[in-house]
Motif scaffolding. Structure first.
Motif, short mmCIF file in Angstrom:
data_model
loop_
_atom_site.label_atom_id
_atom_site.label_comp_id
_atom_site.label_asym_id
_atom_site.label_seq_id
_atom_site.Cartn_x
_atom_site.Cartn_y
_atom_site.Cartn_z
N VAL A 185 -44.22 -12.29 -7.99
CA VAL A 185 -44.14 -13.67 -7.55
C VAL A 185 -42.92 -14.28 -8.20
O VAL A 185 -42.88 -14.47 -9.40
N HIS A 243 -41.19 -17.20 -9.12
CA HIS A 243 -41.16 -18.65 -9.24
C HIS A 243 -39.72 -19.06 -9.45
O HIS A 243 -39.00 -18.39 -10.16
N ALA A 244 -39.34 -20.17 -8.87
CA ALA A 244 -38.07 -20.77 -9.29
C ALA A 244 -38.36 -21.22 -10.71
O ALA A 244 -38.77 -22.33 -10.95
N SER A 289 -38.96 -22.54 -14.18
CA SER A 289 -38.49 -23.75 -14.83
C SER A 289 -38.52 -23.58 -16.34
O SER A 289 -38.36 -24.51 -17.07
#
Lengths: 77, 443, 234
Positions: free
Chosen positions: C21, C23-24, C26
């Protein structure tokens, strides 16, 4: 989050009053500020202003866990 | 900037005042308030704490702030504690369980607390002793119990602890079940259906099921866009439902034809009464729902230890004195956190932390023969309706008419606004709060 | 609930699952090339033209005003003054937050990173022009070290390779293009910024100049310069 340690008391008091009155836009402090009387806000402000100024006393969660394991969190730098 | 007069700066403000005022929040542990390193006086009172979670750990630390000499012992079942707090993030893939795992080493060394890893098997309230599985006896002057919650599997035909530990994790205590549920979400077939069934009130972390539902929807939106999540709720409303539903509309097409998330109220047949594990079907008042993934979060009662020690009343929870958190059933025994009946305060980690501070002051004052003061409690719950979309509820509390009630005009949920930054900042605040909070509890 | 072996085994699986997965994320600082003078000049000149009126709306919508104040004068010591800041410098700052040059170990800057990530170039240009149009006022009265600081700021000290701040930041601390205005700046913010440059925690300037030109300064001198600039207006 902004550190309160060492912040001049009048800045804390004015901010809390502004949050209370709704003149300063807020995320959470609008509601929290409305839970305290003006006297209680002053009491808090005098406490925080006397604490040693700390800036950027913040860590990542992983760092926090590591520091916790090492028993070093919260110790004066 | 202000017309504040300088003389007011001379007012003496102590940490005790602060504990009294805040009940909770970011009263950082600054060095000047560090515990006295002097040896415990031989005559010092002994306070025994059962449970080293958020309530127990916070209590130990703040009792030390309030009393340098008292002898403090925590008896905790497990060497490590995983916070339920933010464990939905593990399901979403934003945190690992490791990042939510804490121990009592800092509390032990920094605040001179005796930590015993053992299971409590009984207590004698007359002799004021507790007994552990290893056969040790601890005598106390004050006993503080912070036992968390227990699940009422009996409310659901066909569901039990064994199924929860295998194919139908409730994942409402952080641990292996949390990871199992994540795995099920990742592996669900394309276009499948997931069900989350929140419990009846009262229960731990009231926004927890709805945050979890949001994370499922967010995951589906990115990786399984034809999937659907159905929330089967026994209730008509839930905490922060207005901002949550607004977020679902904005992010997951809630109430549209392509909604990734559907919420069924109790009156519409949302109450789950039975699970058929073999066919993966849940029966509600309104009919059967077949799904690929079923997450029943069971109804709850006070933790097993509270039941075993006889601290619960007919409701299954522990009634307490609102000024001190002392049990109404047994003198000199105090109950903190989720197990306690704290009226308007939700069963949250923040509440447990706040109650622990109030209780620490009450215990310290009582030991010194002082009168109890009026307490101020607080609670803030941030939840995520998406990785970058936060919603919150907050209140400061006082005791009024014999009940813990919101103080001033403080109680409220996030206002729904059109400001772009608001939900983004709520999500950033949530992360900041969590980092500060676990420091306040475990360090 | 705790079988540690089981937990760690499943965590192992989980790491694998997470890698699928994307994720952008952060939480990880992106690798961004440091600014060269040319690249910075090109980036700034490619920005759209700002509109003051629209900028005022952006300042409210993105809640800049919640911390930095309606006109860019912050409510408390924690946040920089952006009142009268040059448009170019505010734009550069927002670009740095958005692209990951200005994370200062991320967790200290996450509010600004998230806000910047959610702004368009046009919004950045507008809000920067709004704050640039505000008049700079002093944050505090001059302190006893004013003259000493003024001498350092004006002439520097070549024996220690300390450059005159005024050479780039202007005689009145008014700034110049991408070189920020310092007049009216919050002293606590000023001091921690200097620390960040010296500790290489902040490296979003061109060629690491801030560290090079100021590392000869003592902490007392930095405080004096911070108080000096905080007392200026322009």
């Amino acid at each position: 989050m902004p550190s309160l340690a060492g912040m001049p008391a009048e800045q804390i008091i004015e901010s809390m009053m502004a949050f209370k009155k709704g003149t300063r836009p807020a995320i959470i402090m609008d509601r929290v500020s409305r839970g305290y009387t003006d006297d209680e806000i002053k009491t808090m402000a005098y406490f925080f202003t006397k604490q040693p100024l700390k800036q950027w006393d913040d860590t990542t969660l992983a760092e926090s866990v590591a520091a916790q394991a090492a028993g070093s969190i919260g110790a004066p730098k | 900037m202000s017309q504040l007069e300088n003389k007011t700066f001379d007012q003496k403000v102590t940490r005790r005042d602060l504990i009294k005022l805040f009940g909770a929040s970011a009263v950082a542990a600054s060095g000047i308030f560090g515990a006295s390193s002097q040896a415990f006086a031989k005559s010092a009172a002994h306070v025994v704490i059962l449970g080293g979670g958020i309530g127990g750990s916070t209590f130990a630390k703040y009792l030390r702030f309030a009393d340098a000499d008292v002898k403090i012992t925590i008896i905790e079942q497990y060497p490590e504690y995983i916070t339920c707090l933010r464990s939905n993030d593990v399901i979403a893939g934003m945190h690992t369980l490791d990042e939510l795992t804490f121990n009592l080493e800092t509390i032990k060394s920094k605040y001179h607390v005796n930590v015993v890893i053992d299971t409590v098997v009984g207590a004698d309230f007359n002799k004021k002793t507790v007994r552990t599985a290893k056969g040790d006896n601890f005598s106390y002057d004050k006993l503080v119990v912070s036992p968390g919650i227990d699940f009422k599997f009996e409310d659901y035909e066909g569901y039990d602890a064994e199924l929860a530990a295998t194919d139908f994790p409730h994942a409402y205590k952080a641990g292996p079940q949390t990871l199992k549920l994540r795995e099920q979400m990742l592996n669900m077939r394309q276009g499948g259906t997931a069900i989350i069934a929140p419990p009846q009130n009262p229960f731990r972390c009231p926004p927890g099921p709805y945050e979890r539902a949001s994370f499922f929807a967010e995951y589906f939106k990115k990786h399984n866009p034809t999937a659907k999540l159905i929330v089967l709720d026994p209730k008509e409303r839930f905490t922060k439902d207005v901002p949550f539903k607004k977020a679902w509309e904005r992010l997951y097409g809630y109430k549209s034809d392509n909604a990734l998330i559907e919420w069924v109220a109790g009156s519409e047949g949302g109450r789950v009464v039975r699970l058929d594990a073999a066919t993966k079907t849940v029966e509600t008042d309104g009919g059967d729902f077949k799904a690929d993934l079923i997450n029943i979060i069971p109804n709850q009662r006070a933790g097993v230890l509270a039941q075993k020690l006889g601290l619960t009343n007919a409701s299954g929870w522990c009634s307490i004195d609102r000024y001190s958190m002392e049990s109404e059933l047994h003198k000199e025994v105090y109950v903190l956190g989720d197990s306690a009946i704290a009226d308007a305060m939700p069963k949250s980690g923040f509440s447990a932390n706040s109650q622990a501070k109030v209780c620490a002051k009450a215990v310290a004052d009582t030991l010194k023969g002082k009168n109890l003061e009026d307490p101020v409690y607080a609670n803030v719950c941030y939840s995520l309706a998406g990785e970058n979309y936060g919603v919150s509820i907050a209140a400061v509390y006082e005791v009024r008419d014999g009940l813990i009630q919101p103080k001033g005009e403080s109680a409220g949920v996030s206002e729904v606004t059109e400001l772009t930054a608001q939900p983004i900042l709520e999500s950033v605040y949530q992360k900041n709060w969590q980092r500060q909070f676990v420091k306040d509890v475990f360090s | 609930m705790k079988n540690n072996l089981l937990v760690s085994t499943i965590i192992g699986l989980n790491v694998f699952a997470m890698s699928q997965v994307t994720h952008a994320s952060s939480t990880e600082k992106p690798q961004v090339p440091a600014w060269t003078g040319a690249a910075l000049a090109e980036t700034i000149s490619a920005m759209p033209k700002g509109d003051i009126q629209r900028g005022q709306v952006v300042a409210k919508d993105m809640m800049c005003i919640a911390c930095h104040g309606e006109q860019g004068k912050p409510y408390t010591m924690n946040f920089p003054s952006i009142q009268g800041q040059t448009q170019e410098y505010t734009m550069k700052t927002m670009i740095d937050y958005r692209e990951g040059r200005r994370w200062e170990s991320y967790k200290r800057a996450d509010v600004m990173v998230k806000i910047a990530e959610n702004m368009t170039d046009q919004q950045i240009a507008d809000v920067s022009s709004f704050y640039a149009a505000q008049t700079t006022t002093a944050w505090q009265k001059p302190t006893a070290t004013y003259e000493q600081a003024k001498a350092l700021v004006t002439t520097g000290d070549m024996s220690r390779m300390v450059m005159a701040c005024a050479g780039c930041h202007g005689a009145e601390g008014q700034g110049n293009g991408v070189t920020p205005a310092l007049a009216g700046q919050i002293p606590q913010y000023f001091v921690r910024t200097m620390q960040a440059f010296h500790e290489k925690d902040r490296v979003n300037d061109v060629n690491g100049m801030m560290d090079q030109f100021t590392k000869g300064l003592t902490p007392e001198e930095i405080q004096a310069i911070a108080d000096y600039y905080a007392s200026l207006m322009c």
